[in-house]
Write a protein that holds these residues in place. Structure first.
Motif, PDB file in Angstrom:
ATOM      1  N   CYS A 144     -46.290  89.657  27.260  1.00 57.56           N
ATOM      2  CA  CYS A 144     -46.806  89.838  26.023  1.00 57.56           C
ATOM      3  C   CYS A 144     -45.716  89.700  24.889  1.00 57.56           C
ATOM      4  O   CYS A 144     -44.803  90.468  25.021  1.00 57.56           O
ATOM      5  N   PHE A 145     -45.638  88.576  24.232  1.00 53.97           N
ATOM      6  CA  PHE A 145     -44.740  88.450  23.140  1.00 53.97           C
ATOM      7  C   PHE A 145     -45.743  88.526  21.988  1.00 53.97           C
ATOM      8  O   PHE A 145     -46.656  88.052  21.833  1.00 53.97           O
ATOM      9  N   GLN A 146     -45.132  88.961  20.874  1.00 52.79           N
ATOM     10  CA  GLN A 146     -45.890  88.829  19.629  1.00 52.79           C
ATOM     11  C   GLN A 146     -45.477  87.613  18.865  1.00 52.79           C
ATOM     12  O   GLN A 146     -44.458  87.179  18.785  1.00 52.79           O
ATOM     13  N   LEU A 147     -46.770  87.045  18.614  1.00 56.20           N
ATOM     14  CA  LEU A 147     -46.629  85.364  18.112  1.00 56.20           C
ATOM     15  C   LEU A 147     -46.666  85.762  16.631  1.00 56.20           C
ATOM     16  O   LEU A 147     -47.781  85.701  16.201  1.00 56.20           O
ATOM     17  N   GLN A 206     -42.155  79.475  16.371  1.00 54.84           N
ATOM     18  CA  GLN A 206     -41.103  79.535  17.306  1.00 54.84           C
ATOM     19  C   GLN A 206     -41.393  80.513  18.500  1.00 54.84           C
ATOM     20  O   GLN A 206     -40.916  80.358  19.642  1.00 54.84           O
ATOM     21  N   ASP A 207     -41.941  81.629  18.191  1.00 58.36           N
ATOM     22  CA  ASP A 207     -42.409  82.647  19.127  1.00 58.36           C
ATOM     23  C   ASP A 207     -43.324  81.858  20.177  1.00 58.36           C
ATOM     24  O   ASP A 207     -43.296  82.213  21.378  1.00 58.36           O
TER      25      ASP A 207
END
Length: 114
Positions: A78-81, A85-86
């Motif tokens: 899980c990446f915070q978008l 660029q995210d």
């Protein structure tokens, strides 16, 4: 919408001749692109179409399970978008996993022959 995607515009260079990929129903069925059957407006899918769609779903689930089996961090990936660029970084992570996964399969097949 699908016609603007990278794979739709460049499938000849991305997908080797004689191969194909699964895609969402937003893509048309092409020689290089197999999609589940779409339910007709106000209608139903027949038994063979439902069976095909279930098979597609199982294949996709197995593919993701195998991918997650090689790369455990994908289970809690899980990446915070927050910026565009995210999203690109997230896509690159998954693409790298797919490439490495395919390399693992290829090497395992080569070693079985020896």
């Amino acid at each position: 919408m699908h016609s603007r995607t990278h794979i739709a515009k460049n499938h000849e260079t991305i997908i080797p001749w004689g191969y194909w990929t699964w895609a969402y129903t937003t893509y048309p069925t092409e020689k290089w692109c197999v999609v589940p059957f779409k339910k007709p407006q106000g209608g139903r899918l027949d038994c063979k179409q439902n069976t095909h769609n279930q098979y597609v779903q199982v294949c996709i689930e197995h593919a993701f399970t195998a991918l997650k089996g090689h790369f455990q961090f994908l289970f809690k990936f899980c990446f915070q978008l927050q910026i565009e660029q995210d999203l690109h970084i997230t896509i690159y992570w998954v693409e790298c996993c797919l490439i490495l996964h395919n390399m693992i399969i290829w090497f395992e097949e080569q070693w079985q022959g020896e």
